[in-house]
Each structure stands twice: as C-alpha cells, then as structure tokens.
Design a protein around this motif. Structure first.
Motif, PDB file in Angstrom:
ATOM      1  N   MET A 286       0.858  -1.337  -0.097  1.00 51.53           N
ATOM      2  CA  MET A 286       0.081   0.003   0.077  1.00 51.53           C
ATOM      3  C   MET A 286       0.940   1.415   0.140  1.00 51.53           C
TER       4      MET A 286
ATOM      5  N   PRO B  13      -5.181   7.175   1.714  1.00 52.32           N
ATOM      6  CA  PRO B  13      -6.170   7.272   0.826  1.00 52.32           C
ATOM      7  C   PRO B  13      -7.333   8.124   1.246  1.00 52.32           C
TER       8      PRO B  13
ATOM      9  N   LEU C  28     -12.472   6.615  -2.652  1.00 50.50           N
ATOM     10  CA  LEU C  28     -12.620   5.339  -3.301  1.00 50.50           C
ATOM     11  C   LEU C  28     -13.518   5.553  -4.689  1.00 50.50           C
TER      12      LEU C  28
ATOM     13  N   CYS D 178      -6.434   8.393  -4.053  1.00 44.28           N
ATOM     14  CA  CYS D 178      -7.569   7.755  -4.424  1.00 44.28           C
ATOM     15  C   CYS D 178      -7.253   6.090  -4.786  1.00 44.28           C
ATOM     16  N   VAL D 179      -8.177   5.436  -4.387  1.00 46.60           N
ATOM     17  CA  VAL D 179      -8.109   3.988  -4.402  1.00 46.60           C
ATOM     18  C   VAL D 179      -9.259   3.491  -5.734  1.00 46.60           C
TER      19      VAL D 179
ATOM     20  N   GLN E 239      -4.121   4.266  -6.148  1.00 51.60           N
ATOM     21  CA  GLN E 239      -3.748   2.887  -5.773  1.00 51.60           C
ATOM     22  C   GLN E 239      -5.193   2.256  -6.301  1.00 51.60           C
ATOM     23  N   THR E 240      -4.696   0.756  -6.408  1.00 53.00           N
ATOM     24  CA  THR E 240      -5.708   0.115  -7.286  1.00 53.00           C
ATOM     25  C   THR E 240      -6.312  -1.322  -6.622  1.00 53.00           C
TER      26      THR E 240
ATOM     27  N   ALA F 116     -10.920  -3.397  -1.166  1.00 50.24           N
ATOM     28  CA  ALA F 116     -11.033  -2.088  -1.397  1.00 50.24           C
ATOM     29  C   ALA F 116     -11.218  -1.283   0.030  1.00 50.24           C
TER      30      ALA F 116
ATOM     31  N   HIS G  68      -7.855  -0.736   2.415  1.00 50.06           N
ATOM     32  CA  HIS G  68      -7.141   0.366   1.988  1.00 50.06           C
ATOM     33  C   HIS G  68      -7.602   1.763   2.969  1.00 50.06           C
TER      34      HIS G  68
END
Length: 221
Positions: free
Chosen positions: A1, A6, A9, A177-178, A196-197, A212, A215
């Motif tokens: 991470m 973050p 979403l 942002c994720v 971030q994915t 998700a 995070h």
C-alpha cells in the motif's frame, strides 16, 4: 500500500456496482421471452467459450465493440434492430434498476460513506449503456460526490486523462484515490496514473470489496 493516506474510493460502474449482463442471463431471457439457455456467451465466467470476449481482452476490439455486437445479436433474437446498448440494458433489466445492483456493492458503498470516505464513479459508458433514467432511479448514487462518465467526456479509460479528470473533480492527487475496476487494462492505466488500485473479480465481489475497504482501514461486515 502507498504511504499516501487514501481519501477517496473511485469505482467503475458496470460489473463493479452492478452485476454483469453475463450473470443475469436468466433475467434477460425471461424479460425478452427467450427460451432458457438461449444466451450462451459468458465473458469472464467462461472465456474459453466466448471468442469475442477473448478478442476484447487481447485488445483487438474495444469493450464498446463487444457490447455493440452482443446488442445487435440479442436484438435479432427478438426480431428487432437494436443499435444502442441502452436499448439492450433497459429491455433486459426492466423497470427495477435496484435488482441488478450487487448487494456487496451497496454494503461496501454505505460502509465507506459512513466511514468518511469520499466516493466517485469513473465509467466509460454509464449513460451510454444504461440510459440516464436508469441512473436517476438508483438512490445509492446520491452518495457519490462526482460521476465522470465518458458518455459525455469522450475520454475512455485507460487514457491517463480519464483518471486525471476524476482527480480534478475531487480536488485530490491521484495517489489519494483507490480505484476499482473489473477490466485489467483499466486497472493498469490507473496504476500508471498514480492511483492505488484493486482489480475487481466479478466472480468474488465480496473479496474485492473487502480489499478496497481495507485500504481505508474498514471491513466489509
């Protein structure tokens, strides 16, 4: 991470928030008066039997091309000339958009919202495929502060500009942002843009949403 904390979403819509058309063949057949089992293409659920899906995954055709072809095919099955994906979706999914929202999506989105996570959608075809009236009848979408839809921007993921647009709308660096998408090339594009994915697995939605939320230090309970 990433070390960046973050704050937002960012979700793809079709396949991530809603169940895919591959998962709802029985509903589609019933709505269109087709014999059960008529629709055999299964995309990511059985790529070996879906040559057109494999062409899309290989980058030989776009996702829009895939669905344009399927739309025409299904239209012919009911004796009509369908050109727009929205015709297919609206006829297949009837009067109740809520019926195709993933329960895991609804749960995760509400958990994120209550946990102070900012919410956005980045879609290549939300209104193009679903029609604006579909979106307007989904109360869940009121929790999202921005929806960036290539139906209007004309900039498709994985173009770096698509991700930049959502960052600008949120007034956040992309590193905060994720991003969650079921198409690997879109996830790769987001990672290259600095987000971030999470690569969403349509066969394991709860697992993907749990990842998700993780995070943000949240759990899917």
């Amino acid at each position: 991470m990433s070390e960046v904390k973050p704050q937002a979403l960012v979700l793809d819509f079709g396949g991530v928030v809603t169940r895919t058309l591959f998962e709802t063949h029985a509903l589609t057949e019933q709505a269109l008066g087709l014999k059960p089992g008529t629709l055999g293409w299964r995309g990511p659920f059985d790529s070996a039997s879906d040559a057109l899906w494999r062409s899309m995954q290989a980058g030989e055709i776009s996702e829009r091309d895939y669905w344009k072809t399927r739309t025409r095919e299904v239209g012919r099955l009911v004796g009509e000339d369908w050109q727009d994906m929205s015709t297919f979706v609206q006829r297949a999914r009837g009067a109740d958009p809520q019926a195709v929202v993933r329960p895991e999506a609804e749960q995760a989105i509400r958990i994120a919202h209550e946990g102070g996570v900012r919410l956005a959608i980045l879609s290549n075809e939300l209104d193009l495929f679903y029609g604006s009236s579909f979106r307007e009848r989904l109360p869940l979408l009121s929790l999202f502060e921005t929806i960036v839809d290539a139906t209007y921007t004309k900039i498709l993921k994985p173009d770096v500009r698509a991700y930049a647009m959502v960052g600008e709308a949120l007034e956040l660096p992309l590193s905060a942002c994720v991003f969650v998408d079921d198409q690997k090339r879109n996830v790769d594009g987001a990672a290259a843009a600095g987000m971030q994915t999470v690569h969403f697995d349509v066969a394991r939605p709860a697992q993907s949403y749990a990842e998700a939320l993780g995070h943000f230090g949240l759990t899917l309970s």
